[in-house]
Write an enzyme that holds these catalytic residues in place. Structure first.
Site, PDB file in Angstrom:
ATOM      1  N   HIS A 281       4.716 -15.083   4.500  1.00 34.02           N
ATOM      2  CA  HIS A 281       3.301 -15.354   4.292  1.00 34.02           C
ATOM      3  C   HIS A 281       2.440 -14.912   5.469  1.00 34.02           C
ATOM      4  O   HIS A 281       2.870 -14.876   6.612  1.00 34.02           O
ATOM      5  CB  HIS A 281       3.035 -16.848   4.023  1.00 34.02           C
ATOM      6  CG  HIS A 281       3.961 -17.779   4.739  1.00 34.02           C
ATOM      7  ND1 HIS A 281       4.535 -18.855   4.139  1.00 34.02           N
ATOM      8  CD2 HIS A 281       4.422 -17.778   6.008  1.00 34.02           C
ATOM      9  CE1 HIS A 281       5.313 -19.490   4.998  1.00 34.02           C
ATOM     10  NE2 HIS A 281       5.259 -18.862   6.127  1.00 34.02           N
TER      11      HIS A 281
ATOM     12  N   ASN B 208      -1.094  -1.616  14.986  1.00 30.75           N
ATOM     13  CA  ASN B 208      -0.695  -0.213  14.901  1.00 30.75           C
ATOM     14  C   ASN B 208      -1.797   0.781  15.252  1.00 30.75           C
ATOM     15  O   ASN B 208      -1.556   1.985  15.280  1.00 30.75           O
ATOM     16  CB  ASN B 208      -0.196   0.096  13.489  1.00 30.75           C
ATOM     17  CG  ASN B 208      -1.249  -0.186  12.429  1.00 30.75           C
ATOM     18  OD1 ASN B 208      -2.085  -1.067  12.592  1.00 30.75           O
ATOM     19  ND2 ASN B 208      -1.200   0.555  11.340  1.00 30.75           N
ATOM     20  N   TYR B 209      -3.009   0.322  15.535  1.00 31.75           N
ATOM     21  CA  TYR B 209      -4.144   1.246  15.655  1.00 31.75           C
ATOM     22  C   TYR B 209      -4.971   0.933  16.890  1.00 31.75           C
ATOM     23  O   TYR B 209      -5.345  -0.215  17.130  1.00 31.75           O
ATOM     24  CB  TYR B 209      -5.001   1.116  14.391  1.00 31.75           C
ATOM     25  CG  TYR B 209      -6.161   2.067  14.281  1.00 31.75           C
ATOM     26  CD1 TYR B 209      -6.008   3.435  14.493  1.00 31.75           C
ATOM     27  CD2 TYR B 209      -7.431   1.598  13.939  1.00 31.75           C
ATOM     28  CE1 TYR B 209      -7.070   4.308  14.366  1.00 31.75           C
ATOM     29  CE2 TYR B 209      -8.510   2.465  13.815  1.00 31.75           C
ATOM     30  CZ  TYR B 209      -8.327   3.820  14.029  1.00 31.75           C
ATOM     31  OH  TYR B 209      -9.389   4.682  13.902  1.00 31.75           O
TER      32      TYR B 209
ATOM     33  N   TYR C 191       0.911  -8.929   8.393  1.00 29.78           N
ATOM     34  CA  TYR C 191       0.601  -7.518   8.181  1.00 29.78           C
ATOM     35  C   TYR C 191       1.690  -6.653   8.807  1.00 29.78           C
ATOM     36  O   TYR C 191       1.975  -6.767  10.012  1.00 29.78           O
ATOM     37  CB  TYR C 191      -0.750  -7.157   8.805  1.00 29.78           C
ATOM     38  CG  TYR C 191      -1.033  -5.676   8.750  1.00 29.78           C
ATOM     39  CD1 TYR C 191      -1.273  -5.033   7.530  1.00 29.78           C
ATOM     40  CD2 TYR C 191      -1.048  -4.904   9.910  1.00 29.78           C
ATOM     41  CE1 TYR C 191      -1.514  -3.674   7.470  1.00 29.78           C
ATOM     42  CE2 TYR C 191      -1.303  -3.536   9.866  1.00 29.78           C
ATOM     43  CZ  TYR C 191      -1.538  -2.929   8.635  1.00 29.78           C
ATOM     44  OH  TYR C 191      -1.776  -1.577   8.570  1.00 29.78           O
TER      45      TYR C 191
ATOM     46  N   ASN D 227      13.543 -11.804   9.951  1.00 30.97           N
ATOM     47  CA  ASN D 227      12.709 -12.932   9.528  1.00 30.97           C
ATOM     48  C   ASN D 227      11.359 -12.852  10.246  1.00 30.97           C
ATOM     49  O   ASN D 227      11.297 -12.883  11.479  1.00 30.97           O
ATOM     50  CB  ASN D 227      13.378 -14.261   9.847  1.00 30.97           C
ATOM     51  CG  ASN D 227      12.613 -15.435   9.250  1.00 30.97           C
ATOM     52  OD1 ASN D 227      12.855 -15.871   8.140  1.00 30.97           O
ATOM     53  ND2 ASN D 227      11.660 -15.958  10.010  1.00 30.97           N
TER      54      ASN D 227
ATOM     55  N   LYS E  15       2.007  -1.573   4.638  1.00 30.47           N
ATOM     56  CA  LYS E  15       1.407  -0.244   4.522  1.00 30.47           C
ATOM     57  C   LYS E  15       2.278   0.797   5.220  1.00 30.47           C
ATOM     58  O   LYS E  15       2.622   0.650   6.387  1.00 30.47           O
ATOM     59  CB  LYS E  15      -0.005  -0.272   5.127  1.00 30.47           C
ATOM     60  CG  LYS E  15      -0.841   0.989   4.867  1.00 30.47           C
ATOM     61  CD  LYS E  15      -0.694   2.058   5.915  1.00 30.47           C
ATOM     62  CE  LYS E  15      -1.287   1.665   7.233  1.00 30.47           C
ATOM     63  NZ  LYS E  15      -1.239   2.819   8.221  1.00 30.47           N
TER      64      LYS E  15
ATOM     65  N   ARG F 275       0.823  -1.209   0.000  1.00 24.31           N
ATOM     66  CA  ARG F 275       0.000   0.000   0.000  1.00 24.31           C
ATOM     67  C   ARG F 275       0.858   1.261   0.000  1.00 24.31           C
ATOM     68  O   ARG F 275       2.071   1.201   0.189  1.00 24.31           O
ATOM     69  CB  ARG F 275      -0.945  -0.045   1.203  1.00 24.31           C
ATOM     70  CG  ARG F 275      -1.973  -1.161   1.112  1.00 24.31           C
ATOM     71  CD  ARG F 275      -2.707  -1.373   2.419  1.00 24.31           C
ATOM     72  NE  ARG F 275      -3.350  -0.156   2.893  1.00 24.31           N
ATOM     73  CZ  ARG F 275      -3.932  -0.043   4.086  1.00 24.31           C
ATOM     74  NH1 ARG F 275      -3.926  -1.084   4.931  1.00 24.31           N
ATOM     75  NH2 ARG F 275      -4.496   1.081   4.450  1.00 24.31           N
TER      76      ARG F 275
ATOM     77  N   ARG G  37       3.456 -15.358  26.636  1.00 22.85           N
ATOM     78  CA  ARG G  37       2.304 -16.232  26.450  1.00 22.85           C
ATOM     79  C   ARG G  37       2.069 -16.975  27.761  1.00 22.85           C
ATOM     80  O   ARG G  37       2.975 -17.142  28.575  1.00 22.85           O
ATOM     81  CB  ARG G  37       2.515 -17.215  25.300  1.00 22.85           C
ATOM     82  CG  ARG G  37       3.700 -18.143  25.492  1.00 22.85           C
ATOM     83  CD  ARG G  37       4.054 -18.878  24.217  1.00 22.85           C
ATOM     84  NE  ARG G  37       5.148 -19.820  24.429  1.00 22.85           N
ATOM     85  CZ  ARG G  37       5.903 -20.315  23.455  1.00 22.85           C
ATOM     86  NH1 ARG G  37       5.686 -19.962  22.207  1.00 22.85           N
ATOM     87  NH2 ARG G  37       6.862 -21.175  23.715  1.00 22.85           N
TER      88      ARG G  37
END
Length: 252
Positions: free
Chosen positions: A157, A180-181, A160, A171, A145, A127, A234
């Site tokens: 793969h 990010n939001y 985002y 990697n 983006k 983007r 975790r």
């Protein structure tokens, strides 16, 4: 000559025209629609004379403003619009700059740059505002983006990368998300050189991953990670013995 061939091409396609010193008039939008494949074919002929290999003239579109480097192959389904430098098969590139030796397969790039010897796709989405370096792997179902991705990084793969600054030779494991939001504001993620991001990692921005750091798979990272550290975020695994046998559904 070329003008005779071009005029014959117009007639073969039933395009209305008037020739006044090589200028062809267009009366309305409907007539312009008829001209569109003709103008596209003329651009492709021009590129062919410049040493560009075009596999299928009927399924390739190149905007008159776009330029393509010699020795490039335009595969079927390619669309280049705006100030695009090079190409990709089954792809849509708009105002994209792509370096030599880069392959863009079944992907889209908008208002961004991609370096040389980089592989994009299939089904990647770059983007606006992104800069992807040299020898980078942007694999299937990866979205980038407004980010900078440095040389040698692999995003293979299902990842985002948004509003991020990524160093060299990083990697990314499958399923990584830069979060990010927060519904009010967007924040940046910084990942330094040679970091290793485990699969299914969430990076809650703003956050910094130090050089050479490792992140264990399945972690949600909310704090900065020092260089060369291993970060594990975790819950500890618990196994409930014989739980399944007590809760097994009876067969109907």
């Amino acid at each position: 000559d070329e003008k005779f061939i071009f005029t014959a091409f117009l007639k073969d396609h039933g395009v209305p025209y008037t020739d006044r010193d090589g200028v062809y008039g267009v009366a309305d939008l409907q007539e312009m629609t008829s001209w569109q494949p003709v103008l596209s074919r003329a651009k492709l002929y021009e590129l062919s004379r410049q040493g560009i290999e075009i596999w299928d003239y009927n399924t390739t579109y190149v905007d008159p403003a776009a330029s393509v480097g010699a020795g490039t192959a335009l595969l079927p389904g390619t669309i280049l619009r705006g100030q695009t430098l090079q190409i990709g098969p089954n792809s849509y590139l708009e105002n994209a700059r792509v370096g030599d030796g880069t392959k863009v397969n079944a992907s889209q790039i908008y208002n961004s740059s991609v370096g040389y010897d980089t592989h994009v796709g299939p089904f990647a989405y770059i983007r606006p505002g992104s800069n992807v370096g040299n020898c980078v792997r942007v694999g299937d179902f990866v979205e980038i983006k407004n980010s900078n991705v440095s040389d040698g990084t692999k995003i293979s793969h299902l990842t985002y990368v948004g509003d991020s600054d990524v160093g060299k030779n990083v990697n990314f494991g499958c399923g990584t998300v830069t979060v990010n939001y927060d519904r009010a504001k967007k924040y940046r993620t910084v990942i330094e050189d040679s970091a290793f991001i485990g699969c299914n990692t969430n990076l809650i921005a703003p956050v910094r991953v130090g050089e050479g750091a490792y992140i264990a798979a399945g972690s949600t990272i909310t704090d900065d990670i020092p260089a060369m550290a291993l970060s594990i975020a975790r819950a500890r695994q618990q196994n409930k013995r014989d739980w399944a046998s007590k809760h097994k559904l009876k067969e109907k």
